[in-house]
Design a protein around this motif. Structure first.
Motif, mmCIF file in Angstrom:
data_model
loop_
_atom_site.group_PDB
_atom_site.id
_atom_site.type_symbol
_atom_site.label_atom_id
_atom_site.label_comp_id
_atom_site.label_asym_id
_atom_site.label_seq_id
_atom_site.Cartn_x
_atom_site.Cartn_y
_atom_site.Cartn_z
ATOM 1 N N MET A 1 0.842 -1.193 0.000
ATOM 2 C CA MET A 1 0.000 0.000 0.000
ATOM 3 C C MET A 1 0.878 1.244 0.000
ATOM 4 N N ASP A 2 0.370 2.275 -0.599
ATOM 5 C CA ASP A 2 1.028 3.582 -0.608
ATOM 6 C C ASP A 2 0.063 4.547 0.056
ATOM 7 N N LEU A 3 0.229 4.741 1.357
ATOM 8 C CA LEU A 3 -0.698 5.551 2.142
ATOM 9 C C LEU A 3 0.000 6.805 2.635
ATOM 10 N N SER A 4 -0.762 7.899 2.698
ATOM 11 C CA SER A 4 -0.198 9.178 3.143
ATOM 12 C C SER A 4 -0.778 9.563 4.494
ATOM 13 N N LEU A 5 0.086 10.056 5.357
ATOM 14 C CA LEU A 5 -0.321 10.567 6.663
ATOM 15 C C LEU A 5 0.072 12.035 6.752
ATOM 16 N N ALA A 6 -0.890 12.894 7.049
ATOM 17 C CA ALA A 6 -0.611 14.301 7.319
ATOM 18 C C ALA A 6 -0.332 14.456 8.807
ATOM 19 N N VAL A 7 0.741 15.139 9.144
ATOM 20 C CA VAL A 7 1.169 15.291 10.531
ATOM 21 C C VAL A 7 1.051 16.756 10.915
ATOM 22 N N LEU A 8 0.293 17.021 11.994
ATOM 23 C CA LEU A 8 0.070 18.374 12.499
ATOM 24 C C LEU A 8 0.622 18.418 13.913
ATOM 25 N N SER A 9 1.716 19.138 14.119
ATOM 26 C CA SER A 9 2.467 19.041 15.373
ATOM 27 C C SER A 9 1.889 19.847 16.527
ATOM 28 N N GLY A 10 0.940 20.743 16.264
ATOM 29 C CA GLY A 10 0.233 21.408 17.333
ATOM 30 C C GLY A 10 1.039 22.414 18.124
ATOM 31 N N ASP A 11 0.646 22.618 19.366
ATOM 32 C CA ASP A 11 1.214 23.643 20.237
ATOM 33 C C ASP A 11 1.790 23.003 21.498
ATOM 34 N N GLY A 12 2.451 23.832 22.310
ATOM 35 C CA GLY A 12 2.942 23.365 23.605
ATOM 36 C C GLY A 12 3.883 22.186 23.450
ATOM 37 N N ILE A 13 3.543 21.081 24.112
ATOM 38 C CA ILE A 13 4.360 19.867 24.022
ATOM 39 C C ILE A 13 4.136 19.130 22.702
ATOM 40 N N GLY A 14 3.224 19.623 21.866
ATOM 41 C CA GLY A 14 2.880 18.931 20.636
ATOM 42 C C GLY A 14 4.065 18.555 19.770
ATOM 43 N N PRO A 15 4.960 19.513 19.430
ATOM 44 C CA PRO A 15 6.102 19.151 18.584
ATOM 45 C C PRO A 15 6.995 18.077 19.199
ATOM 46 N N HIS A 23 9.166 8.886 15.518
ATOM 47 C CA HIS A 23 10.312 7.986 15.715
ATOM 48 C C HIS A 23 9.820 6.542 15.836
ATOM 49 N N VAL A 24 8.737 6.343 16.557
ATOM 50 C CA VAL A 24 8.173 4.999 16.720
ATOM 51 C C VAL A 24 7.538 4.515 15.415
ATOM 52 N N VAL A 25 6.819 5.392 14.733
ATOM 53 C CA VAL A 25 6.208 5.014 13.445
ATOM 54 C C VAL A 25 7.290 4.624 12.445
ATOM 55 N N ALA A 26 8.404 5.332 12.465
ATOM 56 C CA ALA A 26 9.514 4.984 11.564
ATOM 57 C C ALA A 26 10.054 3.596 11.882
ATOM 58 N N ALA A 27 10.134 3.253 13.167
ATOM 59 C CA ALA A 27 10.585 1.913 13.551
ATOM 60 C C ALA A 27 9.598 0.853 13.067
ATOM 61 N N ALA A 28 8.308 1.157 13.163
ATOM 62 C CA ALA A 28 7.296 0.231 12.654
ATOM 63 C C ALA A 28 7.393 0.091 11.138
ATOM 64 N N GLU A 29 7.681 1.191 10.469
ATOM 65 C CA GLU A 29 7.857 1.168 9.011
ATOM 66 C C GLU A 29 9.009 0.239 8.619
ATOM 67 N N ARG A 30 10.111 0.345 9.344
ATOM 68 C CA ARG A 30 11.270 -0.489 9.024
ATOM 69 C C ARG A 30 10.972 -1.973 9.238
ATOM 70 N N ARG A 31 10.202 -2.280 10.271
ATOM 71 C CA ARG A 31 9.927 -3.687 10.573
ATOM 72 C C ARG A 31 8.867 -4.278 9.652
ATOM 73 N N PHE A 32 7.816 -3.500 9.354
ATOM 74 C CA PHE A 32 6.657 -4.068 8.661
ATOM 75 C C PHE A 32 6.533 -3.629 7.204
ATOM 76 N N GLY A 33 7.359 -2.680 6.755
ATOM 77 C CA GLY A 33 7.265 -2.229 5.378
ATOM 78 C C GLY A 33 5.895 -1.684 5.030
ATOM 79 N N LEU A 34 5.456 -0.666 5.739
ATOM 80 C CA LEU A 34 4.080 -0.186 5.645
ATOM 81 C C LEU A 34 3.816 0.672 4.414
ATOM 82 N N GLY A 35 4.850 1.252 3.834
ATOM 83 C CA GLY A 35 4.640 2.103 2.671
ATOM 84 C C GLY A 35 3.970 3.422 2.990
ATOM 85 N N LEU A 36 4.264 3.976 4.160
ATOM 86 C CA LEU A 36 3.643 5.237 4.576
ATOM 87 C C LEU A 36 4.443 6.428 4.048
ATOM 88 N N ARG A 37 3.719 7.444 3.592
ATOM 89 C CA ARG A 37 4.323 8.718 3.211
ATOM 90 C C ARG A 37 3.832 9.779 4.192
#
Length: 352
Positions: A1-15, A23-37
């Protein structure tokens, strides 16, 4: 799959918690080959400084085009009058009618306090919320300078669709739906909500329905949270009760949520932007990480992609593994770990 995720970092502690989550999603991407953009887009105070709006048109277009959204907390108190609330706009513009909030005791201390494993289905588009009830303008207004009025909106359509989502979830879980209401006082509005819930219940004979008045529900959660499976309720009642359930389950730092509609879903932690600790690197990112896992599971089920579902389960297991180590606990859990130390523990656990 080629799926896109929009990331909105918000305010305060958000970023900070967004960086940890990615960082965790990237680790999941490496393990499972999710095809996320993944692509990041401005909202909140930073967007206001850069574009003159807390929710610029570019961001509005990006979330509609994306397959899913990760939205960090926003600090609407810090916005000048007239600036939009990104959270409310996202929910309205994408018609995210279901606010899904699991409450699971992940820490030993929380399990001793309450054997809680429930999920709350909160109607997300109307209710007492003045910014979601009118075609134009706010449902809260001043009749005179000394009299403030607010309109509550309950519709059969909205009540029916949130009830149906709750019953579908209960059919996959332990087969119990608890409808929370105040129909003894709000006879027309909560009465209509209950009518819709009862009608949906007839479609699911294998699921049991119970009805509990909201103030009694607040007490029952403290006394015996283990008795509840799936809870369905209107917007503000669900907002308040899910915070209570989250605290019983270990604190809002561990409380995830998913805003879901028919075509879109947004990962968004239950807690706020905590401006008092922003920039210190000590915020707990677990709630947003777990929210991202909910989003991956929703996408996996929607697109029949087992890798996404497996990744969601692995992230949840990795969070539990990190929480099992007191050295990874952030300050809200009584520890001294930083935001990124916790995220790194979760990412390392994902490798296994």
């Amino acid at each position: 799959m080629d799926l896109s995720l929009a990331v909105l970092s918000g305010d305060g502690i958000g970023p900070e918690i967004t960086a940890a989550t990615l960082h965790v999603v990237a680790a999941a991407e490496r393990r499972f080959g999710l095809g996320l953009r993944l692509s990041e887009h401005p909202v909140g105070v930073a967007a206001l400084a850069a574009t003159g709006s807390t929710f610029p048109a570019e961001t509005a277009a990006a979330i509609k085009a994306a397959d899913g959204v990760i939205l960090a907390p926003v600090d609407t108190y810090a916005y000048p009058a007239g600036q939009p609330n990104p959270s409310a706009i996202v929910r309205k513009s994408l018609d995210l009618f279901a606010n899904i909030r699991p409450a699971v005791a992940r820490l030993p201390a929380a399990r001793r306090r309450a054997e809680i494993d429930l999920v709350m289905y909160r109607e997300n588009t109307e209710g007492f919320y003045a910014d979601r009830n009118m075609f134009d303008g706010s449902a809260e207004f001043l009749a005179t300078e000394d009299v403030a009025l607010a309109v509550r909106k309950i519709t059969r359509e909205a009540s029916t669709r949130i009830a149906r989502e709750a019953f579908r979830a209960a059919a996959r879980r332990r087969g119990l739906v608890t409808a929370v209401h105040k129909a003894n006082v709000l006879k027309r509005s909560d009465g209509l909500f209950l009518e819709a819930v009862r009608a949906v219940a007839s479609e699911f004979p294998e699921v049991r329905l119970e009805e509990v008045i909201v103030d009694a529900m607040a007490a029952h959660l403290v006394r015996d949270a283990a008795r509840f499976d799936v809870v369905v309720t209107t917007n503000m009642f669900g907002d308040i009760l899910s915070d209570e359930a989250g605290e019983l389950a270990g604190g809002l730092g561990l409380a995830p949520a998913l805003n879901a509609g028919s075509d879109h879903a947004v990962a968004q932690a239950v807690h706020g932007s905590a401006p008092d600790i922003a920039g210190e690197g000590i915020a707990n990112p677990a709630a947003l990480i777990l929210s991202a896992a909910l989003l991956l599971r929703w996408l996996g089920e929607r697109h029949a992609t087992s890798a996404l579902v497996d990744a969601a389960g692995a992230i949840e297991g990795a969070v539990d593994a990190a929480l099992a180590d007191p050295a990874a606990h952030t300050r809200d859990l009584g520890g001294t770990a930083t935001t990124m130390v916790f995220a790194e523990r979760v990412a390392n656990a994902l490798k296994d």
